[in-house]
Scaffold this active site. Structure first.
Site, PDB file in Angstrom:
ATOM      1  CG  LEU A   1      -2.049  -0.531   1.449  1.00  0.00           C
ATOM      2  CD1 LEU A   1      -2.861  -0.932   1.971  1.00  0.00           C
ATOM      3  CD2 LEU A   1      -3.012  -0.641  -0.156  1.00  0.00           C
TER       4      LEU A   1
ATOM      5  CB  ALA B   1       0.952   5.907  -3.361  1.00  0.00           C
TER       6      ALA B   1
ATOM      7  CB  CYS C   1       7.101 -10.841 -11.699  1.00  0.00           C
ATOM      8  SG  CYS C   1       8.293 -11.910 -12.327  1.00  0.00           S
TER       9      CYS C   1
ATOM     10  CE  LYS D   1       7.704 -12.635 -16.931  1.00  0.00           C
ATOM     11  NZ  LYS D   1       6.196 -14.140 -16.224  1.00  0.00           N
TER      12      LYS D   1
HETATM   13  N1  LIG Z   1      12.606 -12.882 -11.428  1.00  0.00           N
HETATM   14  C1  LIG Z   1      11.822 -13.308 -10.936  1.00  0.00           C
HETATM   15  O1  LIG Z   1      11.619 -12.677  -9.510  1.00  0.00           O
HETATM   16  C2  LIG Z   1      10.820 -14.311 -10.701  1.00  0.00           C
HETATM   17  C3  LIG Z   1      10.239 -14.366  -9.298  1.00  0.00           C
HETATM   18  C4  LIG Z   1       9.267 -15.863  -9.715  1.00  0.00           C
HETATM   19  C5  LIG Z   1       9.006 -16.187 -10.849  1.00  0.00           C
HETATM   20  N2  LIG Z   1       9.639 -15.798 -11.277  1.00  0.00           N
HETATM   21  C6  LIG Z   1       9.487 -16.503 -13.327  1.00  0.00           C
HETATM   22  O2  LIG Z   1      10.567 -17.619 -13.076  1.00  0.00           O
HETATM   23  C7  LIG Z   1      10.784 -17.350 -14.248  1.00  0.00           C
HETATM   24  C8  LIG Z   1      12.002 -17.302 -15.097  1.00  0.00           C
HETATM   25  O3  LIG Z   1      12.613 -16.099 -14.335  1.00  0.00           O
HETATM   26  P1  LIG Z   1      13.858 -15.221 -14.579  1.00  0.00           P
HETATM   27  O4  LIG Z   1      13.421 -13.645 -14.045  1.00  0.00           O
HETATM   28  O5  LIG Z   1      14.953 -16.090 -13.856  1.00  0.00           O
HETATM   29  O6  LIG Z   1      14.462 -15.695 -15.332  1.00  0.00           O
HETATM   30  P2  LIG Z   1      15.448 -14.951 -16.814  1.00  0.00           P
HETATM   31  O7  LIG Z   1      15.102 -14.075 -17.755  1.00  0.00           O
HETATM   32  O8  LIG Z   1      16.543 -14.188 -15.519  1.00  0.00           O
HETATM   33  O9  LIG Z   1      16.784 -15.746 -16.739  1.00  0.00           O
HETATM   34  C9  LIG Z   1      16.317 -17.038 -17.696  1.00  0.00           C
HETATM   35  C10 LIG Z   1      17.211 -18.124 -17.971  1.00  0.00           C
HETATM   36  O10 LIG Z   1      17.262 -19.236 -18.972  1.00  0.00           O
HETATM   37  C11 LIG Z   1      17.899 -19.620 -19.582  1.00  0.00           C
HETATM   38  N3  LIG Z   1      17.416 -19.666 -20.879  1.00  0.00           N
HETATM   39  C12 LIG Z   1      16.372 -19.601 -21.809  1.00  0.00           C
HETATM   40  N4  LIG Z   1      16.321 -20.854 -22.819  1.00  0.00           N
HETATM   41  C13 LIG Z   1      17.271 -21.994 -22.014  1.00  0.00           C
HETATM   42  C14 LIG Z   1      16.637 -23.097 -22.323  1.00  0.00           C
HETATM   43  N5  LIG Z   1      16.900 -23.532 -23.650  1.00  0.00           N
HETATM   44  N6  LIG Z   1      17.995 -24.148 -21.704  1.00  0.00           N
HETATM   45  C15 LIG Z   1      18.657 -23.552 -21.089  1.00  0.00           C
HETATM   46  N7  LIG Z   1      18.526 -22.223 -20.036  1.00  0.00           N
HETATM   47  C16 LIG Z   1      17.354 -21.376 -20.943  1.00  0.00           C
HETATM   48  C17 LIG Z   1      18.358 -18.204 -19.849  1.00  0.00           C
HETATM   49  O11 LIG Z   1      19.517 -17.760 -20.739  1.00  0.00           O
HETATM   50  C18 LIG Z   1      18.526 -17.077 -18.438  1.00  0.00           C
HETATM   51  O12 LIG Z   1      19.700 -17.150 -18.272  1.00  0.00           O
HETATM   52  C19 LIG Z   1       9.894 -16.482 -15.697  1.00  0.00           C
HETATM   53  O13 LIG Z   1       8.790 -16.917 -15.897  1.00  0.00           O
HETATM   54  C20 LIG Z   1       9.738 -15.455 -14.525  1.00  0.00           C
HETATM   55  O14 LIG Z   1       8.446 -15.058 -14.674  1.00  0.00           O
HETATM   56  C21 LIG Z   1      10.238 -14.695 -12.092  1.00  0.00           C
END
Ligand SMILES: NC(=O)c1ccc[n+]([C@@H]2O[C@H](COP(=O)([O-])OP(=O)(O)OC[C@H]3O[C@@H](n4cnc5c(N)ncnc54)[C@H](O)[C@@H]3O)[C@@H](O)[C@H]2O)c1
Length: 470
Positions: A282, A284, A292, A295
């Site tokens: 909360l 502002a 996250c 999207k």
């Molecule tokens: N960042 C956050 O705070 C957070 C929190 C909760 C959930 N998520 C979710 O978790 C997921 C990952 O997010 P992130 O922030 O860690 O992403 P990120 O972009 O930091 O990391 C993704 C990694 O995956 C690698 N990659 C892509 N294709 C690949 C493959 N075929 N084989 C091996 N490696 C591959 C990329 O090179 C990259 O290093 C997303 O779905 C996101 O929405 C993120």
């Protein structure tokens, strides 16, 4: 020695039924072999945390530069405590980084998918190419049955799609068991969130497979919800959409406070003391950003649209968030008597404090807007070294304000809160401080001879003090 131990453990594993696995990993002496596909913010923190819990972990990534760096002690991200945890577990030999899928997947008991799920450039839908490519890579290189766990935030139905893909590519390793295990960590407190999660959500049509994954977390003593795959996937989207809704709600209230001369910080304090409402989210400000919330709200809206629904609330949440930075820019323009040719310092580049993640950063979006309006923008962030191309880089917060007409505090880093304002006043050309995160004490800023503006703050008010018991 280590190798033969693992092989023995593996063959033992193969002889067990799935329900036995649940008990196996619940036993503290048992070590699971876990592979993480995708070594980003989530994959790296998850991998390090599982290693810290005593498991054997291999993290795979297609980014060879990132893996080379990790193997030479270079962290690809800023996250407090992560470096030490990685060093410790690498030294013990239970955390390995590789680009080699054969090596990384060999003998895995559990294979986690933690690749990105960004928004498509031209729509609200999720770009699922990385998840399905990761699933194809797993199918191609896996050499024995394993439980596949999807941690990537993915649209409802993804677990089923991954399962179909694995089954069609490698039927001989079936039946494939795929579990949804959405991740809730927050950048900036990711280690703590992984080691002390508020809840663990597991979705699978096979209860034993979900329980086996749950037993990996047994030592954390966190509440576990086991449900069907669609509900698990929805819990993640609904959680993020709800938090985003709280932010947009209080931002809308802040605009009304601004119009009616009330103080939104005090209003939030008064609301948050009601346990049904709570104080979190909360605050502002400039609106939410990051990799996250934007999207995930868009994806849930898209899923609702595709189901023939009319998601008015979610649409409004996004709209309010996008409007917020324009509203802030308009207030700045009025206070400065125009933005063109002004020199503006912006403190904060990342989307929030304690991270170097600049994805969908509201600070950058606002700075970009000011630049487009003709301002010269200088940016400083405690951990992000490279500002966007349109801005000048400053190496300290005080360098950033030299000669500035206005200072915008765009993230609530502690380093900004504890500023010596008299020094800022001496270095600035103008006198305007715009606290777009409502994190400063207005009286301290004003005492240095600066003009203070907050988001929906009543000018003369200091931050709400602790409520007095009567
Ligand atoms: N960042 C956050 O705070 C957070 C929190 C909760 C959930 N998520 C979710 O978790 C997921 C990952 O997010 P992130 O922030 O860690 O992403 P990120 O972009 O930091 O990391 C993704 C990694 O995956 C690698 N990659 C892509 N294709 C690949 C493959 N075929 N084989 C091996 N490696 C591959 C990329 O090179 C990259 O290093 C997303 O779905 C996101 O929405 C993120």
């Amino acid at each position: 020695m280590r190798q033969s131990l693992n092989i023995n453990r593996r063959s033992t594993w193969l002889r067990r039924t799935l329900s036995d696995i649940t008990q196996k990993f619940a036993c503290e002496e048992e070590v699971a072999r876990i592979t993480i596909v995708g070594t980003g913010y989530v994959g790296l923190t998850t991998g390090a945390s599982f290693a810290e819990m005593g498991h054997d972990v291999r993290c795979i990534d297609i980014d060879s530069e990132k893996i080379r760096g990790l193997n030479h002690g270079r962290l690809p991200i800023f996250e407090r405590g992560l470096g030490d945890m990685i060093d410790h577990n690498q030294t013990l030999g239970r955390l390995i980084f590789t680009t080699d899928f054969d090596l990384g997947l060999k003998d895995a008991d559990f294979i986690f998918i933690a690749v990105g799920t960004p928004q498509l450039a031209d729509s609200s839908s999720v770009d699922m190419r990385f998840v399905f490519k990761a699933a194809r890579d797993i199918a191609e290189h896996a050499c024995a049955p394993a439980i596949v766990v999807n941690k990537s935030t993915s649209p409802i139905g993804t677990v089923r799609e991954i399962c179909n893909l694995l089954t069609s590519h490698r039927p001989e390793l079936g039946p494939w068991r795929v579990v949804s295990n959405p991740e809730f960590l927050r950048e900036g407190s990711a280690i703590d969130d992984c080691m002390r999660p508020a809840r663990i959500v597991l979705g699978c049509d096979d209860h034993h497979a979900a329980a086996a994954v749950g037993s990996l977390y047994e030592t954390l003593h966190s509440p576990v919800i086991i449900t069907d795959t669609n509900s698990a996937e929805m819990i993640k989207y609904a959680s993020n959409a709800f938090l985003a809704t709280k932010i947009s709600f209080i931002n809308e209230v802040a605009r009304i406070c601004h119009a009616l001369d009330a103080d939104v910080a005090t209003v939030a304090e008064g609301m948050g003391l009601d346990p049904r409402i709570g104080r979190e989210f909360l605050q502002a400000g400039l609106g939410y950003g990051g990799s996250c919330f934007p999207k995930d709200v868009a994806a849930l809206t898209d899923m609702a649209d595709r189901s023939g629904l009319h998601p008015q609330l979610l649409t409004a949440v996004t709209q309010i968030n996008e409007d917020q930075r324009h509203w802030v820019a308009e207030i700045l323009e009025t206070a400065l008597g125009g933005i063109s040719a002004r020199s503006i310092a912006v403190w904060g580049i990342a989307f929030k404090p304690c991270t170097d993640d600049t994805r969908k950063s509201a600070a950058i979006a606002l700075a970009d807007h000011l630049h487009t309006c003709g301002a010269a923008v200088t940016m400083f962030d405690p951990v992000v070294v490279e500002p966007p191309a349109f801005a000048e880089a400053a190496s300290t917060k005080l360098d950033a304000v030299a000669g500035a007409d206005a200072l915008i505090v765009a993230t609530e880093w502690e380093e900004f809160v504890t500023t010596e304002w008299a020094e800022v006043r001496r270095r600035m050309r103008g006198d305007l401080v715009f606290d777009t995160r409502n994190c400063l004490d207005p009286l301290l800023v004003q005492a240095a001879g600066l003009r203070y503006i907050g988001v929906g703050r009543k000018g003369a008010f200091s931050p709400a003090e602790d409520p007095v018991a009567v």
